[in-house]
Enzyme design. Structure first.
Site, short mmCIF file in Angstrom:
data_model
loop_
_atom_site.label_atom_id
_atom_site.label_comp_id
_atom_site.label_asym_id
_atom_site.label_seq_id
_atom_site.Cartn_x
_atom_site.Cartn_y
_atom_site.Cartn_z
N TRP A 99 5.97 -0.62 0.98
CA TRP A 99 5.56 0.64 1.61
C TRP A 99 6.16 0.76 3.00
O TRP A 99 6.56 1.84 3.43
CB TRP A 99 4.03 0.76 1.64
CG TRP A 99 3.45 0.74 0.26
CD1 TRP A 99 2.60 -0.19 -0.27
CD2 TRP A 99 3.71 1.66 -0.81
NE1 TRP A 99 2.32 0.09 -1.58
CE2 TRP A 99 2.99 1.23 -1.93
CE3 TRP A 99 4.50 2.81 -0.92
CZ2 TRP A 99 3.02 1.90 -3.17
CZ3 TRP A 99 4.53 3.48 -2.13
CH2 TRP A 99 3.79 3.03 -3.23
N ASP A 166 -0.29 2.66 8.63
CA ASP A 166 -0.56 3.03 7.24
C ASP A 166 -1.71 2.13 6.79
O ASP A 166 -1.53 0.93 6.58
CB ASP A 166 0.70 2.79 6.40
CG ASP A 166 0.47 3.01 4.90
OD1 ASP A 166 -0.66 3.34 4.50
OD2 ASP A 166 1.45 2.86 4.13
N LYS A 190 -7.21 4.24 -2.92
CA LYS A 190 -7.48 2.81 -2.93
C LYS A 190 -8.94 2.51 -2.57
O LYS A 190 -9.57 1.68 -3.19
CB LYS A 190 -6.55 2.06 -1.96
CG LYS A 190 -5.07 2.43 -2.04
CD LYS A 190 -4.37 1.91 -3.25
CE LYS A 190 -2.97 2.48 -3.53
NZ LYS A 190 -2.05 2.66 -2.44
#
Ligand SMILES: *Cc1c(COP(=O)(O)O)cnc(C)c1O
Length: 355
Positions: A99, A166, A190
């Site tokens: 990511w 993030d 998530k």
């Protein structure tokens, strides 16, 4: 059979969230309408989005000067939205996983990117420690939890420049000192809600400092001005998010949740570390309390597939590791009960005893 949901994302949600969302799909806030067919501008939904923003502020103890936004496009959209809005000349990034790599790629479209450190050489199995954040960078970006590799930065970094994080896969797993950050973003799927909404916590004073034209939808100021209602927001995930937030509050807030998460992770890592057959893949000091990555030791390699089948015969889903790591990954997000960790530990012990 009771399922034990170890999916990495979309992933397990609390029963409270799912039940209340299901109820609202049939009859939303006593309107006689389904949540699926109600105007986002109705007073009932306006109350939901406002309460959700308020609860995020409360749970994370967000100070004055910040806005909580509900956006579309996933966390991946934030990879470009962040530099679009705040990168002038140069940004610094920590490269700790897939990511982060994706975020770096987008930032390069807007200016220079100084990758201050990377753990790519070791397949992202650790968090680099000895890096220097350049004082002339517009911001420093890092991923708090590396969902695929099972490493996590579980404290708020000290930085000479504004921080951007993030937090997609570990937001609400611990208290955060939001005042240290200019932007925090997280895809909901998530630890919060079904996929479709991304939350961004944006410091007002971070904006308005770049010269470039920003497309309306990608400009944080658009969404701030309109209270995340410039266009149609993801109504259903925002409703579910509110349920999860209420549930988190009922558990006692983020300090209590962190204790539960640590207890679950500790039990699972202890089982891995004391096993003859399994071993962890992440550096011990950087292990994530959200995604537990492990493999079968080389001498038992031929049993890998069999273990996945064995676990699934016991009701476990989602334990296959990401293709870039292999082995297994148990995602043990907030909503996962200790009982599911116990079931996985028992399955590992039973499988080991059999072979
Ligand atoms: C899942 C994930 C993403 C990607 O989220 P999307 O909403 O699918 O764009 C980004 N960062 C992290 C840390 C993630 O876990």
């Amino acid at each position: 059979m009771k399922k034990h949901n170890f999916y990495a994302g979309p992933s397990i949600l609390s029963e409270y969230t799912i039940k209340n969302t299901a109820d609202a799909i049939l009859n939303f806030a006593d309107t006689g309408l389904s949540l699926l067919e109600v105007s986002h501008r109705s007073k009932e939904f306006t109350a939901v989005i406002e309460e959700a923003a308020q609860m995020i502020k409360e749970l994370l103890e967000i100070p004055e000067g910040y806005h909580v936004l509900f956006l579309g496009g996933g966390a991946s959209m934030q990879f470009c939205m962040v530099p679009f809005n705040i990168l002038n000349k140069k940004a610094a990034y920590l490269e700790t996983g897939t990511w982060a790599v994706n975020a770096i790629k987008e930032a390069k479209l807007f200016g220079d990117v100084d990758v201050v450190a990377s753990s790519k050489d070791a397949n992202f199995s650790y968090i680099p420690k000895d890096f220097v954040i350049p004082a002339d960078a517009d911001y420093f970006h890092f991923t708090t939890n590396n969902t695929i590799f099972g490493t996590e930065v579980r404290k708020d970094i000290d930085s000479p420049v504004p921080l951007v994080a993030d937090m997609s896969s570990d937001i609400f797993s611990r208290p955060v000192d939001v005042s240290k950050y200019d932007i925090i973003y997280a895809g909901a799927q998530k630890n919060l809600a079904p996929s479709g909404v991304t939350i961004a916590i944006v410091k007002e004073s971070a904006l308005g400092k770049v010269e470039r034209a920003i497309p309306t939808m990608l400009d944080y100021r658009t969404h701030i001005k309109k209270g995340s209602m410039f266009n149609t927001p993801p109504v259903l995930p925002i409703y579910s998010a509110l349920q999860t937030l209420k549930y988190y509050k009922s558990l006692g807030g983020l300090k209590e949740i962190e204790k539960m998460d640590v207890a679950k992770a500790t039990k699972l890592y202890d089982a891995i570390d004391s096993s003859k057959m399994f071993q962890g893949t992440a550096a011990v000091e950087d292990r994530s309390i959200m995604n537990v990555c492990f493999v079968i030791k080389p001498e038992y390699a031929e049993l890998e597939k069999e273990f996945v089948d064995f676990a699934s015969s016991k009701g476990m889903v989602g334990i296959k590791g990401h293709r870039s790591v292999g082995g297994f990954r148990a995602s043990i997000y907030n909503a996962l009960p200790m009982e599911s960790v116990d079931a996985l530990v028992a399955a590992m012990k039973e499988f080991e005893a059999k072979h």
